[in-house]
Every structure is written in C-alpha cells, then in structure tokens.
Design a protein around this motif. Structure first.
Motif, short mmCIF file in Angstrom:
data_model
loop_
_atom_site.label_atom_id
_atom_site.label_comp_id
_atom_site.label_asym_id
_atom_site.label_seq_id
_atom_site.Cartn_x
_atom_site.Cartn_y
_atom_site.Cartn_z
N LYS A 33 2.81 5.40 -8.55
CA LYS A 33 2.54 5.69 -7.14
C LYS A 33 3.58 5.17 -6.17
CE LYS A 33 -2.44 6.26 -7.36
NZ LYS A 33 -2.74 5.85 -8.74
N GLY A 73 1.39 9.51 -2.86
CA GLY A 73 0.38 10.26 -3.61
C GLY A 73 0.67 10.26 -5.10
N GLY A 126 -5.89 15.20 -10.77
CA GLY A 126 -4.92 14.38 -10.04
C GLY A 126 -3.62 15.10 -9.83
N ASP A 127 -2.87 14.69 -8.81
CA ASP A 127 -1.53 15.21 -8.59
C ASP A 127 -0.62 14.01 -8.42
OD1 ASP A 127 0.65 16.75 -8.06
OD2 ASP A 127 0.08 17.22 -6.00
N PRO A 128 0.37 13.77 -9.28
CA PRO A 128 1.02 14.68 -10.22
C PRO A 128 0.50 14.62 -11.66
CG PRO A 128 2.38 12.74 -9.98
CD PRO A 128 1.14 12.51 -9.15
N GLU A 129 -0.68 14.06 -11.90
CA GLU A 129 -1.16 13.97 -13.29
C GLU A 129 -1.41 15.35 -13.90
OE1 GLU A 129 -2.21 12.10 -10.75
OE2 GLU A 129 -3.20 10.27 -11.43
N GLU A 166 -11.02 3.95 -8.26
CA GLU A 166 -11.56 5.02 -7.39
C GLU A 166 -12.06 6.18 -8.25
OE1 GLU A 166 -8.44 6.87 -5.11
OE2 GLU A 166 -7.33 7.44 -6.90
N ASN A 226 -12.38 10.45 -7.85
CA ASN A 226 -12.07 11.65 -7.07
C ASN A 226 -12.82 12.82 -7.68
OD1 ASN A 226 -9.88 10.80 -5.16
ND2 ASN A 226 -8.86 10.26 -7.05
N PHE A 232 -12.38 12.53 -11.66
CA PHE A 232 -11.13 11.81 -11.92
C PHE A 232 -11.46 10.33 -11.78
CE2 PHE A 232 -6.62 11.47 -9.77
CZ PHE A 232 -6.47 10.15 -10.18
N ARG A 242 -11.91 15.87 -8.34
CA ARG A 242 -10.82 16.84 -8.52
C ARG A 242 -9.96 16.34 -9.67
NH1 ARG A 242 -6.45 13.92 -6.72
NH2 ARG A 242 -6.82 12.44 -5.03
N ASP A 245 -0.04 7.87 -13.57
CA ASP A 245 0.89 8.24 -12.52
C ASP A 245 1.57 6.98 -11.99
OD1 ASP A 245 -1.12 7.15 -10.93
OD2 ASP A 245 -0.89 8.64 -9.34
#
Ligand code: GLY
Length: 253
Positions: free
Chosen positions: A112, A124, A187-190, A181, A183, A167, A185, A110
C-alpha cells in the motif's frame, strides 16, 4: 459497525475507540497517551487513503484534529476510529458467498505504501502478488476457523442475506490472523493478481452462486505466481497531475 460485529462474534481484531466532533477533546486526551505507533482511520470511505499511522503522540493529536475539525477527508473523517497498531504482515483473503456457503478464492498481498521498500503514505495499493508465501495451510486454517466461518455465521445470525464477495483485510501477528477491515467487493490491485490464477470458468462459478452450491464448487487454481504493478502520476496519493492514461500491467511470472 465492523468493529462491533467482530467484538460480538469473537473475531480477532485490534482494540479501538471512536471519536467525532462532540468527543474530540477526550479523543485528544486518548491519543496523547496512546501506545505508539497509533492508527487513525476515517470512519467513512476514503478510497483506501484515509488511514494514518502516527509515530508520535503529537502527530496523532494533530492528525485527529485535521481529520475531525479540518475535515481532511471530508465527511468521511467526521468520525475517526483510533486503533491499536498491530505489527505484522498483511494479506487479503476473498470469499465469494451465496448466502449459505462460500468459495475461497486465491489469497493475495498488496503493497500500500507509495515509496520504495514500503515507505511513505498509504495508497489504494501500488501492487500485489498471489499466492502469498507465508499464508500456508496452517495459517489459512486459522483464517477459516477464527475469521471466515464466524463472519459468515455472524452475517446469517444478523439476518443479513449476503450474496457477493467478502474481502478480508488481514494481518498476521506472529502467525495469528487479525482482521484489519472488511470490504464488500474484491480488492484493487489484488484482483488483477487473483483472477489470472483462476482456471475455472467464472460463468460456472456464478451459476453455482445462484444455486447456492458454492461450498461444493471445486475451484481450479493455477499454482504459478501472478503480480500486479501500478504506475501512478507523480505526487500521488496527494496532489497529482490528472488526465494521464492509467497503466496497470499484469505479469504472470
Ligand atoms: N488494495 C486494497 C483494497 O482494495 O482495498
């Protein structure tokens, strides 16, 4: 928590120190002498925006004060992680875990920063692309051996029965992957660039997850490139006009 976990399980990451209201004066002293640039992260959730890369020690001191004393990111920045800056290129890697094994999904990168040519404040994510050309077989083998496998093994030995996405936000420093990092969840926008490349049926994937058979699942992936472009209201990630329709376009090239 993540940093302590990585240290315990020998997972490569940038060196760091944490400061809060009580330790702000040693924090000021620490950042005023830190090598540059230096990264300041709100310890709590800040919608991907709580990271500032300070180019000077004066900037680092004022950002630390803003985050901790002025609560720039609310309670999220009551505690701040000050991190060594790693110079390299980022990649997002996703593993779907069933508590025993995992299934590796296509990686994505992504972008950023808000401005053209990767400039300006962090957001984001303004767009993403998958696959990522530098994440070749050699690099991904290091990711698996040095990062994913020890993370999954670490979760098990901590007694954490984790079912779901991990993630891995990574950075390649001269071909060596480091964790920026984690996460819990996608990713957004991945996601919008990853999901169109998955040809296997998601129902089959989740059935395999339920049966703890993910490590045996043969994922079918479209080799073509997918990309996401995000349009945002002017001013983002700072003050911006609200109530516009949110447009995210996925283009399969
Ligand atoms: N694109 C970064 C994230 O989802 O955290």
């Amino acid at each position: 928590f993540s940093k302590m976990f990585m240290l315990k399980y020998g997972i490569p990451t940038a060196s760091y120190k944490t400061f809060n209201t009580e330790s702000i004066s040693s924090g000021i002293d620490y950042v005023s002498k830190h090598s540059l640039p230096v990264v300041l992260k709100a310890d709590g959730l800040a919608a991907g925006k709580g990271v500032i890369i300070a180019e000077t020690n004066e900037e680092a001191v004022s950002v630390l004060k803003e985050m901790i004393s002025d609560k720039k990111f609310g309670e999220s920045s009551a505690k701040v992680v000050v991190e060594q800056f790693l110079k390299g290129i980022e990649v997002s890697v996703f593993a779907l875990c069933d508590g025993e094994g995992y299934l590796l999904l296509p990686e994505a990168k992504d972008y950023k920063r808000i401005g053209e040519k990767d400039t300006g404040l962090n957001t984001g994510g303004m767009g993403a692309v998958s696959p990522v050309p530098f994440a070749d077989e050699v690099f991904m083998k290091k990711v698996k051996n040095n990062i994913i496998d020890p993370t999954i093994a670490g979760l098990k030995s901590e007694g954490i029965d984790y079912t779901g996405f991990v993630f891995f936000g990574l950075i390649s420093v001269q071909g060596e992957p480091f964790v920026i990092e984690y996460n819990a969840r996608m990713g957004d926008p991945e996601t919008e660039a990853v999901v169109p490349r998955i040809k296997s049926d998601f129902v089959d994937i989740f059935i395999a997850l339920g049966e703890k058979q993910l490590s045996k699942f043969k994922l079918e992936v479209d080799p073509r490139t997918a990309t996401t472009v995000v349009l945002v209201s002017g001013g983002y990630p700072e003050e911006f006009e609200k109530d516009h329709v949110n447009n995210v376009y996925n283009i399969i090239a």
